[in-house]
Design a protein around this motif. Structure first.
Motif, PDB file in Angstrom:
ATOM      1  N   ILE A  48       0.271  -1.590   0.072  1.00  0.00           N
ATOM      2  CA  ILE A  48       0.276  -0.012  -0.522  1.00  0.00           C
ATOM      3  C   ILE A  48       0.892   0.941   0.059  1.00  0.00           C
ATOM      4  N   VAL A  49       2.110   0.835   0.844  1.00  0.00           N
ATOM      5  CA  VAL A  49       2.857   2.952   1.040  1.00  0.00           C
ATOM      6  C   VAL A  49       3.455   2.573  -0.617  1.00  0.00           C
ATOM      7  N   GLU A  50       3.649   1.229  -1.275  1.00  0.00           N
ATOM      8  CA  GLU A  50       4.335   1.375  -2.132  1.00  0.00           C
ATOM      9  C   GLU A  50       3.510   2.167  -3.487  1.00  0.00           C
ATOM     10  N   GLU A  51       1.991   1.166  -3.214  1.00  0.00           N
ATOM     11  CA  GLU A  51       1.377   2.236  -4.510  1.00  0.00           C
ATOM     12  C   GLU A  51       1.123   3.216  -4.290  1.00  0.00           C
ATOM     13  N   LYS A  52       0.614   3.824  -3.137  1.00  0.00           N
ATOM     14  CA  LYS A  52       0.540   5.469  -2.141  1.00  0.00           C
ATOM     15  C   LYS A  52       1.977   6.313  -3.267  1.00  0.00           C
ATOM     16  N   LYS A  53       2.830   5.575  -3.340  1.00  0.00           N
ATOM     17  CA  LYS A  53       3.844   6.539  -2.911  1.00  0.00           C
ATOM     18  C   LYS A  53       4.404   6.940  -4.939  1.00  0.00           C
ATOM     19  N   ASP A  54       4.181   5.331  -5.200  1.00  0.00           N
ATOM     20  CA  ASP A  54       3.754   5.867  -6.955  1.00  0.00           C
ATOM     21  C   ASP A  54       2.285   6.850  -7.516  1.00  0.00           C
ATOM     22  N   ILE A  55       1.743   6.914  -6.570  1.00  0.00           N
ATOM     23  CA  ILE A  55       0.658   8.064  -6.592  1.00  0.00           C
ATOM     24  C   ILE A  55       1.435   9.244  -6.814  1.00  0.00           C
TER      25      ILE A  55
END
Length: 184
Positions: A48-55
């Protein structure tokens, strides 16, 4: 006597019913996985952190800010080395967290810097590369906070401007004891 037994049986059934409802609710809404104290530390950011970082990187880019991720997951050894900086090693103090006491150790934090048009990393928190009379650092932090991140620049005891984390409601103590946020 039969009336008393019937009343007791009715209450037992009611209590069992509500107990089952509570158990089912907790199973559906359980956001954490408990691996115990010997839980392995992650090698990558939490999904989830990875996904939100990319966003976050995409949102910043849309407003003319290039964000560079400078640090993600740290091992206990790496964290201890950083902790020594400014104490027993040369350099400025950059963390107050020893190994195991940083959200970086659990894949729940990352650090960032900004990149100017010449490709140089910018650490100046007042830098306004997109020329909108706002600090790009604070613009990125605001975007991140809107997405659920905690920003180290808001901390009172130690300002850590490059730091963003998602703790999922977990304390360092809970993480040390093996509790981890579920992936989704």
């Amino acid at each position: 006597m039969k009336k008393i037994n019937k009343d007791i049986l009715t209450w037992v059934i009611i209590i069992l019913f509500f107990t089952l409802i509570i158990i089912a609710y907790n199973q559906v809404n359980n956001k954490y996985t408990d691996f115990g104290e010997d839980a392995a530390l992650p090698a990558e950011l939490h999904p989830i952190v990875e996904e939100k970082k990319d966003i976050l990187l995409k949102k910043a880019s849309k407003i003319g800010i290039t964000v560079i991720i400078t640090e993600k997951v740290r091992s206990i050894k790496q964290q201890n080395e950083l902790y020594r900086q400014g104490r027993v090693k040369e350099g400025d103090v950059v963390t107050h967290a020893k190994g195991g006491e940083s959200y970086h150790n659990y894949g729940l934090a990352f650090d960032y810097a900004l990149e100017n048009q010449e490709g140089e990393l910018i650490w100046d928190i007042h830098y306004d590369g997109n020329n909108n009379d706002k600090s790009d650092w604070f613009e990125v932090a605001d975007l991140a906070k809107d997405m659920g991140f905690t920003w180290g620049g808001d901390w009172h005891h130690f300002k850590d401007y490059p730091h963003l984390q998602m703790d999922f409601g977990l304390s360092i103590r809970q993480l040390k004891n093996g509790l981890r946020p579920k992936a989704k």
